[in-house]
Design an enzyme around this catalytic site. Structure first.
Site, PDB file in Angstrom:
ATOM      1  CB  CYS A  86      -0.979  -0.030   1.182  1.00 10.93           C
ATOM      2  SG  CYS A  86      -2.374   1.117   0.981  1.00 10.93           S
ATOM      3  CE1 TYR A  87       2.967   7.430   2.417  1.00 12.79           C
ATOM      4  CE2 TYR A  87       4.808   6.073   3.155  1.00 12.79           C
ATOM      5  CZ  TYR A  87       4.280   7.316   2.839  1.00 12.79           C
ATOM      6  OH  TYR A  87       5.079   8.433   2.918  1.00 12.79           O
ATOM      7  CG  HIS A 177      -3.507  -3.368   3.662  1.00 10.17           C
ATOM      8  ND1 HIS A 177      -2.439  -2.937   4.429  1.00 10.17           N
ATOM      9  CD2 HIS A 177      -4.089  -2.256   3.158  1.00 10.17           C
ATOM     10  CE1 HIS A 177      -2.388  -1.613   4.391  1.00 10.17           C
ATOM     11  NE2 HIS A 177      -3.375  -1.178   3.631  1.00 10.17           N
ATOM     12  CD  GLU A 179      -1.059  -6.052   5.890  1.00  8.43           C
ATOM     13  OE1 GLU A 179      -1.050  -4.823   6.057  1.00  8.43           O
ATOM     14  OE2 GLU A 179      -0.679  -6.585   4.825  1.00  8.43           O
ATOM     15  CG  ASP A 234       1.051 -12.330  28.970  1.00 13.59           C
ATOM     16  OD1 ASP A 234       0.905 -13.296  28.197  1.00 13.59           O
ATOM     17  OD2 ASP A 234       0.444 -11.253  28.828  1.00 13.59           O
ATOM     18  CE  LYS A 376      -2.323 -13.619  26.510  1.00 14.91           C
ATOM     19  NZ  LYS A 376      -2.008 -12.962  27.784  1.00 14.91           N
TER      20      LYS A 376
END
Length: 520
Positions: A86-87, A177, A179, A234, A376
């Site tokens: 994109c950009y 995109h 992703e 975590d 995560k």
């Protein structure tokens, strides 16, 4: 902490809201990558980082505007494959001799379809099996002339240069995109890119575990470490990893503020003190926290009280560990990314009660953060590698303030006890129906209202509660889970029959946004 032993991919960030998704896609392919703001990527940085490939992210700016973000031109002299998105595509074209223009009817936002323009290249292996590919576009400007050496390999109705490439230099650029999940075959494109860049997929949790243990030992030496153990995934994974590295040099401090779920304190203490034989201070401070929260109903006031007391209590009990030089935290990679925005300024995104920020400066401790390169899902994978119980690793997220923010209005011991019992019944129902792993987060909120009911021949005047269950990928957005009416009816009946103090059950079907996952 850069992993010099792994092939590295550099993601240059221009401020896209979905840059983290690029990294997640690559990590899923066992490729080690790091995100860095474009202005930090200097010629010196590139020499030190030595990427095997580079991805230029999307971003909200226009390359046409004066002062718009630009990567250093040294990137194009590295001799490694580059993918512009994109950009990132537009800035490649602009800097390498092409041309970008404003919209003028060629803007695209949302679903679009790309069709092949010539013979398929390696980047597009597995694409166009059905003659066209659905992609997600989000651009106002468009490339109007490609740079010398580039050719067009895919087009869409409003993006005639949707896929371009200079095969001699292994430079690739796409207007969409890949992703986001709205580009269904996007993961395949990333897989093709890292394959042609020569990545071997050497980023595994087994390798990470061994390397992290070695680095913890090098950093800590024979010093003592304290760890704030919340009982969440975590901090628990961080504690087990560090304990495997340095044994009894680690002491965990578990602050029990009286706002935990049913049986949770006992579960955490039993697992870490008994199962892992880990030095553990169980700081039972329920009276202190609940006393300070008495009469408080404002959500932010409650959060601040809990956050401040947590730091005070942790500091007090940590002082019992004489000679500690390090503080361990379960900081994750998204926390690291969000701490510096692409414009270079601080980003206030982490709530004070979610970690023990501020303690190192007060206590003169150095930080040990062995998870700071992980997402995560990678932390959960590392937990499995370390042998933590699957039921523990797969637990739903639980907020730092605990049940305080699932109890709107004033907090009382009576309401907390009712809430714990109702929540236990609800989660039991979800597990019995085999739905737990399909849900991101589920809990009960006890409402600050009483309602009239009838039980047997008598009138009741008890609390109402709300059930909440959401599906999500990362917690940033969420949809309510579509339970069947049979499940909801059965669950409501169990709660009302088994939990004294509740006579009405509702189900929250609000998405995020506009709502939040938690009630406060």
């Amino acid at each position: 902490m850069t992993h010099s032993s792994h092939d590295r991919l550099l993601i240059v960030d221009f401020g896209s809201q979905v840059t983290q998704l690029i990294a997640r896609r690559l990590r899923e392919l066992n490729v080690y990558c790091e995100i860095h703001p474009y202005q930090n990527v200097t010629a010196e940085f590139l020499r030190d980082f030595a990427p095997k490939a580079v991805i230029l992210s999307g971003g909200p700016a226009s390359v046409i505007d004066e002062g718009s973000p630009r990567p250093t031109a040294d990137i194009f002299d590295l001799g490694v494959p580059i993918l512009g998105i994109c950009y990132g595509q537009q800035v490649m074209m602009q800097m390498l001799g092409g041309k970008v223009e404003r919209g003028h009817g060629t803007a695209e936002f949302g679903r679009a379809y790309v069709t092949p323009a010539r013979d398929r290249i390696d980047l597009l292996h597995g694409w166009f099996e059905a003659d066209r590919e659905q992609v997600w576009m989000s651009h106002g400007d468009h490339v109007s002339a490609i740079a010398p050496g580039f050719a067009v390999y895919g087009t869409s109705p409003n993006a005639p240069f949707a896929v371009t490439a200079d095969l001699n230099r292994n430079f690739f650029a796409v207007q969409f995109h890949p992703e986001v999940h709205h580009t269904p075959n996007g993961a395949r494109l990333y897989e093709n890119f890292v394959r042609l860049a020569g990545f071997t997929g050497d980023w595994t949790m087994g390798a990470y575990r061994d390397e992290a243990i070695r680095k913890i030992r090098e950093q800590v030496g024979d010093a003592k470490v304290i760890c704030g153990l919340s009982g969440g995934v975590d901090s628990s994974v961080a504690a087990v990893l560090i304990h495997e590295a340095i044994g009894d040099q680690l002491t965990c401090v578990f602050v029990d503020h009286g706002l935990l779920r049913q049986g949770e304190a006992e579960e955490v203490v039993t697992m870490f003190r008994d199962h892992y034989n880990m030095p553990l201070i169980h700081a039972d401070e329920q009276e202190l926290f609940l006393g300070a929260l008495d009469g408080q109903s404002d959500p932010e006031t409650k959060r601040k009280i809990i956050g401040k007391l947590f730091i005070d209590v942790f500091q007090k009990h940590a002082g019992e560990v004489g000679g500690a030089e390090f503080l361990a935290q379960g900081t994750l990679y998204p926390d690291v990314i969000e701490s510096v925005s692409f414009s270079g300024g601080p980003s206030v995104t982490i709530k004070s009660h979610h970690n023990v920020g501020g303690l190192p400066e007060k206590m003169g401790l150095k930080l040990v953060e062995p998870l700071r390169e992980l997402f995560k899902d990678e932390v959960r994978e590392l937990g499995r590698e370390l042998g933590l119980p699957p039921s523990f690793i797969g637990r739903h997220p639980f907020p730092g303030p605990g049940l305080a923010i699932r109890c709107p209005g004033e907090i009382t011991r009576e309401k907390l006890e009712i809430l714990r019992k109702a929540d236990a019944v609800y989660i039991d129902q979800i597990r019995k129906h085999g739905l737990y792993d399909d849900i991101w987060q589920a809990f009960v909120a006890i409402l600050p209202v009483r309602t009239v009911g009838v039980m047997g021949d008598g009138r009741t005047y008890d609390y109402a509660c709300a059930l909440r269950a959401v599906t999500s990928v990362d917690g940033m957005t969420a949809d309510y889970y579509p339970f069947s009416h049979e499940f909801l009816g059965e669950t409501a009946t169990r709660i009302i029959n088994e939990v004294t103090g509740i006579n009405r059950v509702t189900y929250d079907i609000t998405s995020k946004p506009p709502g939040t996952i938690e009630w406060e």
